[in-house]
Motif scaffolding. Structure first.
Motif, PDB file in Angstrom:
ATOM      1  N   ARG A  38       0.838  -1.631   0.061  1.00  0.00           N
ATOM      2  CA  ARG A  38       0.170   0.402  -0.090  1.00  0.00           C
ATOM      3  C   ARG A  38       0.709   0.744  -0.127  1.00  0.00           C
ATOM      4  O   ARG A  38       1.756   1.199   0.092  1.00  0.00           O
ATOM      5  CB  ARG A  38      -0.588   0.481   1.356  1.00  0.00           C
ATOM      6  CG  ARG A  38      -0.442   0.138   2.676  1.00  0.00           C
ATOM      7  CD  ARG A  38      -1.102  -0.514   4.056  1.00  0.00           C
ATOM      8  NE  ARG A  38      -0.840   0.368   4.749  1.00  0.00           N
ATOM      9  CZ  ARG A  38      -1.386  -0.098   5.854  1.00  0.00           C
ATOM     10  NH1 ARG A  38      -2.701  -0.600   6.290  1.00  0.00           N
ATOM     11  NH2 ARG A  38      -0.697  -0.502   7.786  1.00  0.00           N
ATOM     12  N   GLN A  39       0.112   2.520  -0.646  1.00  0.00           N
ATOM     13  CA  GLN A  39       1.428   4.037  -0.563  1.00  0.00           C
ATOM     14  C   GLN A  39       0.286   4.218   0.055  1.00  0.00           C
ATOM     15  O   GLN A  39      -0.830   4.767  -0.848  1.00  0.00           O
ATOM     16  CB  GLN A  39       2.277   3.776  -2.154  1.00  0.00           C
ATOM     17  CG  GLN A  39       2.370   4.806  -1.584  1.00  0.00           C
ATOM     18  CD  GLN A  39       3.014   4.790  -3.337  1.00  0.00           C
ATOM     19  OE1 GLN A  39       3.087   4.605  -4.589  1.00  0.00           O
ATOM     20  NE2 GLN A  39       4.306   5.720  -3.375  1.00  0.00           N
ATOM     21  N   GLN A  81      -8.410 -10.140   3.764  1.00  0.00           N
ATOM     22  CA  GLN A  81     -10.498  -9.303   4.212  1.00  0.00           C
ATOM     23  C   GLN A  81      -9.313  -8.201   5.234  1.00  0.00           C
ATOM     24  O   GLN A  81      -8.510  -8.966   6.384  1.00  0.00           O
ATOM     25  CB  GLN A  81     -10.128 -10.566   5.238  1.00  0.00           C
ATOM     26  CG  GLN A  81     -11.896 -10.498   6.048  1.00  0.00           C
ATOM     27  CD  GLN A  81     -12.362  -9.933   5.551  1.00  0.00           C
ATOM     28  OE1 GLN A  81     -13.654 -10.709   4.426  1.00  0.00           O
ATOM     29  NE2 GLN A  81     -13.352  -9.072   5.728  1.00  0.00           N
ATOM     30  N   MET A  82     -10.035  -6.778   5.480  1.00  0.00           N
ATOM     31  CA  MET A  82      -9.171  -6.357   6.535  1.00  0.00           C
ATOM     32  C   MET A  82     -10.741  -6.314   7.343  1.00  0.00           C
ATOM     33  O   MET A  82     -11.487  -5.613   6.926  1.00  0.00           O
ATOM     34  CB  MET A  82      -8.576  -5.206   5.029  1.00  0.00           C
ATOM     35  CG  MET A  82      -8.084  -5.908   4.454  1.00  0.00           C
ATOM     36  SD  MET A  82      -7.435  -3.834   3.703  1.00  0.00           S
ATOM     37  CE  MET A  82      -9.116  -3.410   2.607  1.00  0.00           C
ATOM     38  N   ASN A  83     -10.114  -5.711   8.370  1.00  0.00           N
ATOM     39  CA  ASN A  83     -11.266  -5.857   9.683  1.00  0.00           C
ATOM     40  C   ASN A  83     -10.622  -4.444  10.496  1.00  0.00           C
ATOM     41  O   ASN A  83      -9.385  -4.193  10.237  1.00  0.00           O
ATOM     42  CB  ASN A  83     -11.403  -6.842  10.513  1.00  0.00           C
ATOM     43  CG  ASN A  83     -11.954  -7.909  10.074  1.00  0.00           C
ATOM     44  OD1 ASN A  83     -13.053  -7.607   8.859  1.00  0.00           O
ATOM     45  ND2 ASN A  83     -11.774  -9.172  10.075  1.00  0.00           N
ATOM     46  N   ASP A  89      -5.337   3.377   7.564  1.00  0.00           N
ATOM     47  CA  ASP A  89      -5.268   2.030   6.922  1.00  0.00           C
ATOM     48  C   ASP A  89      -5.896   3.048   5.458  1.00  0.00           C
ATOM     49  O   ASP A  89      -5.376   2.185   4.628  1.00  0.00           O
ATOM     50  CB  ASP A  89      -6.039   1.641   7.592  1.00  0.00           C
ATOM     51  CG  ASP A  89      -5.572   0.599   8.232  1.00  0.00           C
ATOM     52  OD1 ASP A  89      -6.403   0.431   8.864  1.00  0.00           O
ATOM     53  OD2 ASP A  89      -4.627  -0.066   8.291  1.00  0.00           O
ATOM     54  N   THR A  90      -5.716   4.216   5.590  1.00  0.00           N
ATOM     55  CA  THR A  90      -6.141   4.634   4.150  1.00  0.00           C
ATOM     56  C   THR A  90      -4.609   4.762   2.772  1.00  0.00           C
ATOM     57  O   THR A  90      -3.522   5.770   3.724  1.00  0.00           O
ATOM     58  CB  THR A  90      -6.139   6.165   4.190  1.00  0.00           C
ATOM     59  OG1 THR A  90      -7.443   6.614   4.953  1.00  0.00           O
ATOM     60  CG2 THR A  90      -6.769   7.204   3.370  1.00  0.00           C
ATOM     61  N   ALA A  91      -4.538   4.191   2.173  1.00  0.00           N
ATOM     62  CA  ALA A  91      -4.278   4.318   1.156  1.00  0.00           C
ATOM     63  C   ALA A  91      -4.351   3.556  -0.480  1.00  0.00           C
ATOM     64  O   ALA A  91      -5.889   3.099  -0.104  1.00  0.00           O
ATOM     65  CB  ALA A  91      -2.775   3.423   1.497  1.00  0.00           C
ATOM     66  N   THR A 117      -5.664  -0.094  -5.850  1.00  0.00           N
ATOM     67  CA  THR A 117      -7.425  -0.179  -5.663  1.00  0.00           C
ATOM     68  C   THR A 117      -7.174   1.258  -4.471  1.00  0.00           C
ATOM     69  O   THR A 117      -6.085   0.379  -3.072  1.00  0.00           O
ATOM     70  CB  THR A 117      -8.286  -0.922  -5.173  1.00  0.00           C
ATOM     71  OG1 THR A 117      -9.354  -0.790  -5.389  1.00  0.00           O
ATOM     72  CG2 THR A 117      -7.895  -2.065  -4.708  1.00  0.00           C
ATOM     73  N   GLN A 118      -8.080   2.231  -4.251  1.00  0.00           N
ATOM     74  CA  GLN A 118      -7.753   3.265  -3.099  1.00  0.00           C
ATOM     75  C   GLN A 118      -8.705   2.815  -1.657  1.00  0.00           C
ATOM     76  O   GLN A 118     -10.139   1.801  -2.154  1.00  0.00           O
ATOM     77  CB  GLN A 118      -8.940   4.457  -3.864  1.00  0.00           C
ATOM     78  CG  GLN A 118      -8.775   5.576  -2.513  1.00  0.00           C
ATOM     79  CD  GLN A 118      -7.118   6.278  -1.463  1.00  0.00           C
ATOM     80  OE1 GLN A 118      -6.610   5.830  -2.938  1.00  0.00           O
ATOM     81  NE2 GLN A 118      -7.572   6.185  -0.567  1.00  0.00           N
ATOM     82  N   VAL A 119      -9.115   2.450  -0.450  1.00  0.00           N
ATOM     83  CA  VAL A 119      -8.934   2.354   0.651  1.00  0.00           C
ATOM     84  C   VAL A 119      -9.125   3.504   1.066  1.00  0.00           C
ATOM     85  O   VAL A 119      -8.474   3.370   1.713  1.00  0.00           O
ATOM     86  CB  VAL A 119      -8.709   0.861   1.009  1.00  0.00           C
ATOM     87  CG1 VAL A 119      -8.857   0.910   2.479  1.00  0.00           C
ATOM     88  CG2 VAL A 119      -9.001  -0.377   0.582  1.00  0.00           C
ATOM     89  N   THR A 120      -9.946   3.243   1.563  1.00  0.00           N
ATOM     90  CA  THR A 120     -10.235   5.080   2.395  1.00  0.00           C
ATOM     91  C   THR A 120     -10.719   4.864   3.697  1.00  0.00           C
ATOM     92  O   THR A 120     -11.962   4.711   4.262  1.00  0.00           O
ATOM     93  CB  THR A 120     -10.853   5.793   2.114  1.00  0.00           C
ATOM     94  OG1 THR A 120     -10.125   6.631   0.776  1.00  0.00           O
ATOM     95  CG2 THR A 120     -11.114   7.769   3.212  1.00  0.00           C
TER      96      THR A 120
END
Length: 123
Positions: A38-39, A81-83, A89-91, A117-120
């Motif tokens: 992730r970045q 799987q992200m809990n 964790d935004t990246a 893929t963006q995770v916010t």
């Protein structure tokens, strides 16, 4: 040429969950290690998790106990799987594939990359 494609990113409230998927097309062998990196804005790309061909898993300390990596070799796919997500964790999350049964935590030792893929994680 192996082409990984990620999906499943999005916006999630603090404490929520997301499941990322990566499908790698174009490969003719199952002898590949796979990983997630992730970045975040203004930061270097960092290791998140990896899974070897045999299913051995490795995690960054920051996600251990919250994230779970898995793979389905029959589908050339990998999942994350992200809990208990939080703002840290935004990246942009990237799927990476390595031409080896083994995996590493070093980004430049992977051979193929998805577009991300963006995770916010919202507070």
């Amino acid at each position: 040429q192996v082409q990984p494609v990620e999906s499943g990113g999005g916006l999630v409230q603090a404490g929520g969950s997301l499941r990322l998927s990566c499908v790698a097309s174009g490969w003719t062998s199952t002898m590949y290690g796979m990983g997630w990196f992730r970045q975040a804005p203004g930061k270097e790309r960092e290791f998140v998790a990896a899974i070897s061909r045999s299913g051995s898993t490795f995690y960054a300390d920051s996600v251990k106990g919250r994230f779970t990596i898995s793979r389905d070799n029959a589908k050339n796919s990998m999942y994350l799987q992200m809990n208990s997500l939080n703002t840290q964790d935004t990246a942009v999350y990237y799927c990476a594939v390595r031409r080896s049964v083994f995996v590493t935590t070093t980004a430049n030792e992977y051979d193929y990359w998805g577009q991300g893929t963006q995770v916010t994680g919202a507070s």
